[in-house]
Design a protein around this motif. Structure first.
Motif, PDB file in Angstrom:
ATOM      1  N   ARG A  43     -18.152   3.920 104.171  1.00 20.86           N
ATOM      2  CA  ARG A  43     -17.878   3.912 102.726  1.00 20.86           C
ATOM      3  C   ARG A  43     -19.180   3.888 101.943  1.00 20.86           C
ATOM      4  NH1 ARG A  43     -17.327   0.217  98.581  1.00 20.86           N
ATOM      5  NH2 ARG A  43     -15.730   0.732  97.025  1.00 20.86           N
ATOM      6  N   THR A  44     -20.126   3.039 102.364  1.00 25.38           N
ATOM      7  CA  THR A  44     -21.410   2.952 101.667  1.00 25.38           C
ATOM      8  C   THR A  44     -22.167   4.268 101.743  1.00 25.38           C
ATOM      9  OG1 THR A  44     -21.536   0.596 102.181  1.00 25.38           O
ATOM     10  CG2 THR A  44     -23.580   1.683 101.517  1.00 25.38           C
ATOM     11  N   ALA A  45     -22.170   4.883 102.911  1.00 31.79           N
ATOM     12  CA  ALA A  45     -22.879   6.146 103.080  1.00 31.79           C
ATOM     13  C   ALA A  45     -22.262   7.239 102.221  1.00 31.79           C
ATOM     14  CB  ALA A  45     -22.862   6.564 104.558  1.00 31.79           C
ATOM     15  N   LEU A  46     -20.928   7.312 102.180  1.00 29.79           N
ATOM     16  CA  LEU A  46     -20.262   8.321 101.358  1.00 29.79           C
ATOM     17  C   LEU A  46     -20.538   8.107  99.882  1.00 29.79           C
ATOM     18  CD1 LEU A  46     -16.794   8.603 103.139  1.00 29.79           C
ATOM     19  CD2 LEU A  46     -18.583  10.333 103.072  1.00 29.79           C
ATOM     20  N   LEU A  47     -20.459   6.850  99.434  1.00 28.84           N
ATOM     21  CA  LEU A  47     -20.751   6.561  98.029  1.00 28.84           C
ATOM     22  C   LEU A  47     -22.185   6.937  97.692  1.00 28.84           C
ATOM     23  CD1 LEU A  47     -18.964   3.124  97.535  1.00 28.84           C
ATOM     24  CD2 LEU A  47     -18.485   5.244  96.285  1.00 28.84           C
ATOM     25  N   THR A  48     -23.111   6.609  98.575  1.00 28.34           N
ATOM     26  CA  THR A  48     -24.520   6.952  98.354  1.00 28.34           C
ATOM     27  C   THR A  48     -24.702   8.452  98.241  1.00 28.34           C
ATOM     28  OG1 THR A  48     -25.229   5.010  99.606  1.00 28.34           O
ATOM     29  CG2 THR A  48     -26.844   6.764  99.311  1.00 28.34           C
ATOM     30  N   SER A  49     -24.027   9.192  99.105  1.00 28.76           N
ATOM     31  CA  SER A  49     -24.177  10.643  99.111  1.00 28.76           C
ATOM     32  C   SER A  49     -23.562  11.289  97.881  1.00 28.76           C
ATOM     33  CB  SER A  49     -23.529  11.218 100.382  1.00 28.76           C
ATOM     34  OG  SER A  49     -24.147  10.696 101.527  1.00 28.76           O
ATOM     35  N   VAL A  50     -22.314  10.916  97.579  1.00 27.21           N
ATOM     36  CA  VAL A  50     -21.642  11.523  96.426  1.00 27.21           C
ATOM     37  C   VAL A  50     -22.376  11.204  95.135  1.00 27.21           C
ATOM     38  CG1 VAL A  50     -19.519  11.509  95.077  1.00 27.21           C
ATOM     39  CG2 VAL A  50     -19.396  11.552  97.566  1.00 27.21           C
ATOM     40  N   TRP A  51     -22.791   9.934  94.982  1.00 25.24           N
ATOM     41  CA  TRP A  51     -23.532   9.551  93.780  1.00 25.24           C
ATOM     42  C   TRP A  51     -24.885  10.247  93.727  1.00 25.24           C
ATOM     43  CZ3 TRP A  51     -21.706   6.946  89.683  1.00 25.24           C
ATOM     44  CH2 TRP A  51     -22.626   6.540  88.715  1.00 25.24           C
ATOM     45  N   GLY A  52     -25.514  10.356  94.891  1.00 22.61           N
ATOM     46  CA  GLY A  52     -26.847  10.951  94.940  1.00 22.61           C
ATOM     47  C   GLY A  52     -26.853  12.416  94.555  1.00 22.61           C
ATOM     48  N   VAL A  53     -25.830  13.166  94.973  1.00 18.92           N
ATOM     49  CA  VAL A  53     -25.844  14.598  94.679  1.00 18.92           C
ATOM     50  C   VAL A  53     -25.296  14.909  93.298  1.00 18.92           C
ATOM     51  CG1 VAL A  53     -25.688  15.226  97.097  1.00 18.92           C
ATOM     52  CG2 VAL A  53     -23.602  15.000  95.780  1.00 18.92           C
ATOM     53  N   THR A  54     -24.480  14.001  92.724  1.00 23.03           N
ATOM     54  CA  THR A  54     -23.976  14.280  91.387  1.00 23.03           C
ATOM     55  C   THR A  54     -24.871  13.722  90.300  1.00 23.03           C
ATOM     56  OG1 THR A  54     -22.585  12.296  91.517  1.00 23.03           O
ATOM     57  CG2 THR A  54     -21.556  14.388  92.120  1.00 23.03           C
ATOM     58  N   GLY A  55     -25.576  12.626  90.608  1.00 19.00           N
ATOM     59  CA  GLY A  55     -26.563  12.120  89.675  1.00 19.00           C
ATOM     60  C   GLY A  55     -26.058  11.111  88.663  1.00 19.00           C
ATOM     61  N   GLY A  56     -24.767  10.814  88.626  1.00 18.22           N
ATOM     62  CA  GLY A  56     -24.273   9.809  87.692  1.00 18.22           C
ATOM     63  C   GLY A  56     -22.891  10.149  87.187  1.00 18.22           C
ATOM     64  N   VAL A  57     -22.356   9.270  86.364  1.00 15.89           N
ATOM     65  CA  VAL A  57     -20.984   9.395  85.898  1.00 15.89           C
ATOM     66  C   VAL A  57     -20.763  10.684  85.120  1.00 15.89           C
ATOM     67  CG1 VAL A  57     -19.223   8.374  84.416  1.00 15.89           C
ATOM     68  CG2 VAL A  57     -20.642   6.901  85.850  1.00 15.89           C
ATOM     69  N   ALA A  58     -21.672  11.030  84.233  1.00 20.46           N
ATOM     70  CA  ALA A  58     -21.483  12.194  83.368  1.00 20.46           C
ATOM     71  C   ALA A  58     -21.359  13.483  84.153  1.00 20.46           C
ATOM     72  CB  ALA A  58     -22.639  12.292  82.379  1.00 20.46           C
ATOM     73  N   SER A  59     -22.126  13.583  85.230  1.00 19.12           N
ATOM     74  CA  SER A  59     -22.127  14.827  85.985  1.00 19.12           C
ATOM     75  C   SER A  59     -21.063  14.868  87.069  1.00 19.12           C
ATOM     76  CB  SER A  59     -23.501  15.058  86.618  1.00 19.12           C
ATOM     77  OG  SER A  59     -23.837  13.993  87.480  1.00 19.12           O
ATOM     78  N   VAL A  60     -20.427  13.738  87.360  1.00 18.81           N
ATOM     79  CA  VAL A  60     -19.413  13.720  88.409  1.00 18.81           C
ATOM     80  C   VAL A  60     -18.259  14.655  88.062  1.00 18.81           C
ATOM     81  CG1 VAL A  60     -17.624  12.320  89.507  1.00 18.81           C
ATOM     82  CG2 VAL A  60     -19.941  11.444  89.341  1.00 18.81           C
ATOM     83  N   GLY A  61     -17.740  14.562  86.832  1.00 19.22           N
ATOM     84  CA  GLY A  61     -16.621  15.400  86.432  1.00 19.22           C
ATOM     85  C   GLY A  61     -16.956  16.875  86.485  1.00 19.22           C
ATOM     86  N   GLY A 100     -19.329  18.288  88.298  1.00 19.70           N
ATOM     87  CA  GLY A 100     -19.523  18.665  89.693  1.00 19.70           C
ATOM     88  C   GLY A 100     -18.219  18.824  90.439  1.00 19.70           C
ATOM     89  N   MET A 101     -17.267  17.924  90.203  1.00 24.27           N
ATOM     90  CA  MET A 101     -15.982  18.008  90.876  1.00 24.27           C
ATOM     91  C   MET A 101     -15.216  19.252  90.447  1.00 24.27           C
ATOM     92  SD  MET A 101     -14.915  13.964  90.756  1.00 24.27           S
ATOM     93  CE  MET A 101     -13.345  14.116  91.594  1.00 24.27           C
ATOM     94  N   ALA A 102     -15.286  19.581  89.171  1.00 25.86           N
ATOM     95  CA  ALA A 102     -14.602  20.778  88.682  1.00 25.86           C
ATOM     96  C   ALA A 102     -15.189  22.038  89.322  1.00 25.86           C
ATOM     97  CB  ALA A 102     -14.713  20.849  87.158  1.00 25.86           C
ATOM     98  N   TYR A 103     -16.514  22.067  89.441  1.00 26.97           N
ATOM     99  CA  TYR A 103     -17.169  23.225  90.046  1.00 26.97           C
ATOM    100  C   TYR A 103     -16.796  23.347  91.520  1.00 26.97           C
ATOM    101  CZ  TYR A 103     -20.814  26.259  91.882  1.00 26.97           C
ATOM    102  OH  TYR A 103     -21.478  27.274  92.518  1.00 26.97           O
TER     103      TYR A 103
END
Length: 231
Positions: free
Chosen positions: A5-23, A25-28
């Motif tokens: 779980r920690t590794a996945l969270l680190t990876s997803v957060w790391g490649v999206t860069g933060g809350v604003a870009s998560v949405g 990135g997910m749409a893309y």
């Protein structure tokens, strides 16, 4: 499941860069990759490799991410060679930005004695041959390489060669469709507990939060890998 779980969270957060870009990135990712559940009739589940690592036939979280790319956008030297294309796709999955954060996490916090000969750096994963027996980042081992299909065991550490509470297989492949003039890349995954007793009618043991993260992470890995095969 804690370290996964920690590794996945680190990876997803790391490649999206933060809350604003998560949405965004997910749409893309949703628009450019296809994720579907695998049925029990998929060839993956009929292989000797799958039977070896999930001998009890325990339930799995099983899915595939598919990405299609026009052949004209693929590196010229890879357009007629599925084995070479599969290898470069596999290298891209494990050596580019999609896996970078997780690889750094394991290198810093999850490098026990006995793993000195494993590959830890994305620069090494970028040129590796992914031959059977190759181990990396303390949670991955190549268990079969048929040229146009490479299978990686994941979950627990290769230091635990037997059945595991946290186990899984990732199958990477690339196919060339000359008629459609496109290349199709796929990342199949099955996550299960090989050590658990078989219970008729039971569901896979993956918690909902891990399932959610997994579904987006495999899309990230595929999207990231495509940069390694495009011209």
């Amino acid at each position: 499941m804690g370290i996964i779980r920690t590794a996945l969270l680190t990876s997803v957060w790391g490649v999206t860069g933060g809350v604003a870009s998560v949405g965004v990135g997910m749409a893309y990712l949703a628009a450019t990759t296809t994720l579907i559940d695998l049925t029990k009739n998929d060839p993956m589940f009929k292989t000797k490799t799958y039977a070896k690592y999930n001998p009890k036939g325990n339930p799995a979280l099983q899915d595939v991410v598919i990405k299609r790319v026009p052949l004209r956008k693929i590196r010229p030297e890879l357009r007629d060679n599925e084995e070479a294309l599969t290898l470069e796709f596999c290298r891209g999955v494990w050596s580019r930005w999609g896996f970078w954060a997780q690889s750094k996490f394991h290198e810093r916090y999850d490098k026990p004695p006995g793993t000195e000969n494993y590959l830890w750096h994305t620069s090494d994963l970028a040129v590796a041959k992914y031959e059977t027996g190759m181990k990396f980042s303390n949670h991955f081992e190549v268990v079969n390489n048929e040229g146009n299909e490479i299978t990686v065991r994941c979950g627990g550490s290769p230091l635990e060669p037997g059945l595991r509470n946290s186990d899984g297989l990732v199958v990477l492949s690339a196919k060339i469709d000359k008629e459609a003039q496109q290349a199709e890349f796929s990342l199949k995954s099955a996550l299960f507990s090989s050590a658990a007793p078989f219970v008729e009618g039971a569901e896979h043991p993956i918690p909902p939060k891990i399932k959610f993260l997994h579904h987006w992470y495999v899309r990230i890995l595929v999207q990231s890998a495509i940069g390694n095969v495009k011209s």
